[in-house]
Design an enzyme around this catalytic site. Sequence first.
Site, PDB file in Angstrom:
ATOM      1  N   ASP A 168      18.368  51.076  38.876  1.00 19.30           N
ATOM      2  CA  ASP A 168      17.768  52.381  39.164  1.00 19.30           C
ATOM      3  C   ASP A 168      17.107  52.323  40.532  1.00 19.30           C
ATOM      4  O   ASP A 168      17.452  51.488  41.367  1.00 19.30           O
ATOM      5  CB  ASP A 168      16.794  52.800  38.054  1.00 19.30           C
ATOM      6  N   SER A 216       6.889  45.921  36.087  1.00 18.45           N
ATOM      7  CA  SER A 216       8.086  46.446  35.419  1.00 18.45           C
ATOM      8  C   SER A 216       9.327  45.586  35.634  1.00 18.45           C
ATOM      9  O   SER A 216      10.289  45.699  34.874  1.00 18.45           O
ATOM     10  CB  SER A 216       8.371  47.872  35.895  1.00 18.45           C
ATOM     11  N   HIS A 268      14.723  48.735  40.198  1.00 22.87           N
ATOM     12  CA  HIS A 268      14.956  47.497  39.453  1.00 22.87           C
ATOM     13  C   HIS A 268      16.401  47.012  39.521  1.00 22.87           C
ATOM     14  O   HIS A 268      17.335  47.811  39.472  1.00 22.87           O
ATOM     15  CB  HIS A 268      14.574  47.714  37.981  1.00 22.87           C
TER      16      HIS A 268
END
Length: 368
Positions: free
Chosen positions: A334, A40, A337
């Site tokens: 967040d 991600s 990340h």
Amino acid sequence: MGSPGFASLLSFALLLLRGFDVVLSQQQTQVPCFFIFGDSLVDNGNNNRLLSLARANYRPYGIDFPQGSTGRFTNGRTYVDALAQILGFRMYIPPYSRTRGPALLRGVNFASGASGIRDETGDNLGVHMSMNQQLQNYESTVQQMVRYFRGDTDELQRYLSRCIYYSGMGSNDYLNNYFMPDFYSTSSDFNDQTYSDALIKDYTRQLTQLYQYGARKVIVTAVGKIGCIPYQLARYHGNSTSSKCNEKINKAIAIFNSKLKKLVDHFNNGELPGSKFVYLDSYKSSSDLSTKGASYGFEVMDKGCCGVGRNNGQITCLPLQQPCNDRTKYVYWDAFHPTETANILLAKSTFTSRDYTYPITIQQLANL
């Protein structure tokens, strides 16, 4: 009168020309193409249509990105977006999920949120594409690319040998596998040393497979200091007075990273002839961002700009949630990340500086 065979040949020739137009339009780039594998941290939309919790195709993700919520797990550009721009690409490297035809010639992003070196990693979050699946997609891509070189595999190999490859794996093998004993058995099947050995064994095979399909200039990233991300700061209640991070996780990560750096040396010392691997020390760079953030202009180094609970790290960004107003002051977007600002800073610093790259810089790798 033209024959059907001639018409087919003409169509194929036009297809070739269109394909090389894509390459020529990128002729100011330092490398002809850029291929990306990972999770991600660099996924740019491959998970959007998957039945997965590891998706970011909704606001406020992408709030500062020109195309909006594309599936990037940050507010704007990812690290590889920023790196692609530094390399001279005028367009971002597109996700594999929606890229076919001549566009493949300038590179593809195969990354998938929640993925890892091990196939079962991330299953707790739903469907995703592991490193093995990403490699299968890459092999399919190479087979499609042959047509633009008139079936000349040697010419295709020469082309691919000039491209940059990025592989960022391992974070989820710890976060969404080894340190999740309620869902996975790996922490009882292995200890820190043997688990890192198992990961390196699998990763060695995978990176060798990448080499066999044309990769010669490869960036491999260390796992970041994930014991200090907002998610861990929100969950961990240790009694250490010297650190509020989860040092148990950091210690395990450091073992893996040390072996990964040795693997880079192994590859560079003749195991994979004609290749050059660069070790990107994401552990050190993420640590520096957290401890020296103020010197880079950051004001908040331990909380997510968007999220729920302690450190905005207990639950990630919810749909339509209002994030912090000034994203440039936050290291983390967040629970997991970095922000766009942090990603751009990392891309610039790792491109020309040896502080975070070994044995050469990414710029030197591109120029080989």
